[in-house]
Design a protein around this motif. Structure first.
Motif, PDB file in Angstrom:
ATOM      1  N   PRO A 289      -6.459   5.772   5.900  1.00 39.23           N
ATOM      2  CA  PRO A 289      -7.008   4.072   5.801  1.00 39.23           C
ATOM      3  C   PRO A 289      -7.864   4.261   4.427  1.00 39.23           C
ATOM      4  CG  PRO A 289      -7.811   5.194   7.476  1.00 39.23           C
ATOM      5  CD  PRO A 289      -6.823   5.763   7.427  1.00 39.23           C
ATOM      6  N   ILE A 290      -8.562   2.683   3.876  1.00 34.46           N
ATOM      7  CA  ILE A 290      -9.165   2.948   3.124  1.00 34.46           C
ATOM      8  C   ILE A 290      -9.789   1.365   2.980  1.00 34.46           C
ATOM      9  CG2 ILE A 290      -8.948   5.198   1.156  1.00 34.46           C
ATOM     10  CD1 ILE A 290      -7.928   2.556  -0.171  1.00 34.46           C
ATOM     11  N   PHE A 291     -11.267   0.809   2.880  1.00 32.92           N
ATOM     12  CA  PHE A 291     -11.305  -0.800   2.533  1.00 32.92           C
ATOM     13  C   PHE A 291     -11.305  -0.537   0.998  1.00 32.92           C
ATOM     14  CE2 PHE A 291     -14.046   0.828   6.229  1.00 32.92           C
ATOM     15  CZ  PHE A 291     -12.687   0.125   7.491  1.00 32.92           C
TER      16      PHE A 291
ATOM     17  N   ASP B 106       0.598  -1.340  -0.105  1.00 30.00           N
ATOM     18  CA  ASP B 106       0.249   0.545  -0.493  1.00 30.00           C
ATOM     19  C   ASP B 106       1.093   1.235  -0.078  1.00 30.00           C
ATOM     20  OD1 ASP B 106       1.289   0.300   2.475  1.00 30.00           O
ATOM     21  OD2 ASP B 106      -0.686  -0.214   3.598  1.00 30.00           O
ATOM     22  N   ALA B 107       0.131   2.454  -0.235  1.00 32.50           N
ATOM     23  CA  ALA B 107       1.234   3.474   0.390  1.00 32.50           C
ATOM     24  C   ALA B 107       2.016   4.001   1.090  1.00 32.50           C
ATOM     25  CB  ALA B 107       0.028   5.165  -0.344  1.00 32.50           C
TER      26      ALA B 107
ATOM     27  N   LEU C  51      -5.952  -0.925   4.012  1.00 30.05           N
ATOM     28  CA  LEU C  51      -4.707  -0.225   3.331  1.00 30.05           C
ATOM     29  C   LEU C  51      -4.580   1.415   3.549  1.00 30.05           C
ATOM     30  CD1 LEU C  51      -4.950   0.045  -0.318  1.00 30.05           C
ATOM     31  CD2 LEU C  51      -6.889  -1.734   0.460  1.00 30.05           C
ATOM     32  N   ALA C  52      -3.616   1.510   3.295  1.00 32.97           N
ATOM     33  CA  ALA C  52      -3.142   3.510   3.229  1.00 32.97           C
ATOM     34  C   ALA C  52      -3.531   3.456   1.675  1.00 32.97           C
ATOM     35  CB  ALA C  52      -1.994   3.489   3.843  1.00 32.97           C
TER      36      ALA C  52
ATOM     37  N   PHE D 286     -13.584  11.114  10.078  1.00 27.21           N
ATOM     38  CA  PHE D 286     -12.591  11.117   9.875  1.00 27.21           C
ATOM     39  C   PHE D 286     -11.481  11.027   8.859  1.00 27.21           C
ATOM     40  CE2 PHE D 286     -15.454   7.706  12.066  1.00 27.21           C
ATOM     41  CZ  PHE D 286     -15.355   8.177  12.666  1.00 27.21           C
ATOM     42  N   ASN D 287     -11.580  12.050   7.843  1.00 26.75           N
ATOM     43  CA  ASN D 287     -10.473  12.573   6.860  1.00 26.75           C
ATOM     44  C   ASN D 287     -10.551  11.200   6.132  1.00 26.75           C
ATOM     45  OD1 ASN D 287      -9.743  14.370   5.407  1.00 26.75           O
ATOM     46  ND2 ASN D 287      -7.629  14.063   6.673  1.00 26.75           N
TER      47      ASN D 287
END
Length: 166
Positions: free
Chosen positions: A81-83, A31-32, A65-66, A153-154
């Protein structure tokens, strides 16, 4: 601003993260943050996949993941973070926001210029039900190349452009 140009509706193009990026993650890339995505069980109804923009079914497996929704590092290239679904899904590229965006309470929204810099005067905190109109309002500004919508939560939700944008 009250010009005729500003009164015209802007047709939106709402996009999840690219299929290329999602495929890379599904195939085991980092991830990032340079880490492998974590596999977790979706709990509750607040698990949106950022590729298809559908909610991940509670009890289903998801990837956490980032993500950095920018092509280059620069001061405004935020990472968060994302899903994602654990299996490939259909990319979201539509003229409207998914219905569940109305429940983002509140949502953060801001415009970026063509150099990926935040245009501070476009930043707003709005109820989810106001997102469509707020996107149109921000995209009427010719300085704005695109808009990001984020959760309270940004967490990055999606990118919104003018429909004529590539």
């Amino acid at each position: 601003m009250t010009s005729l140009h500003n009164a015209v509706d802007v047709v939106l193009r709402v996009r999840g993260i690219s299929s290329e990026e999602a495929e890379r993650i599904w195939q085991g890339s980092l991830d990032a943050n340079g880490q492998l995505p974590l596999r977790r069980v979706a709990q509750g109804m607040a698990n949106p996949c950022r590729h298809c923009l559908n909610l991940i079914t509670p009890g289903a497996s998801k990837l956490v993941l980032a993500h950095r929704p920018f092509t280059q590092l620069q001061p405004y290239a935020e990472t968060g973070p994302i899903f994602l679904h654990t299996e490939p899904c259909q990319h979201y590229d539509q003229a409207q926001l998914p219905a569940w965006f109305a429940f983002l309470e509140p949502a953060l929204i801001r415009g970026y210029d063509s150099d990926d810099w935040i245009l501070y005067d476009t930043g707003q905190v709005v109820p989810g039900a106001a997102l469509h109109n707020t996107c149109q309002q921000i995209l009427r500004d010719p300085r704005v190349a695109y808009v990001h919508i984020r959760s309270k939560f940004n967490c990055f939700q999606c990118r919104v452009e003018r429909a004529s944008a590539g």
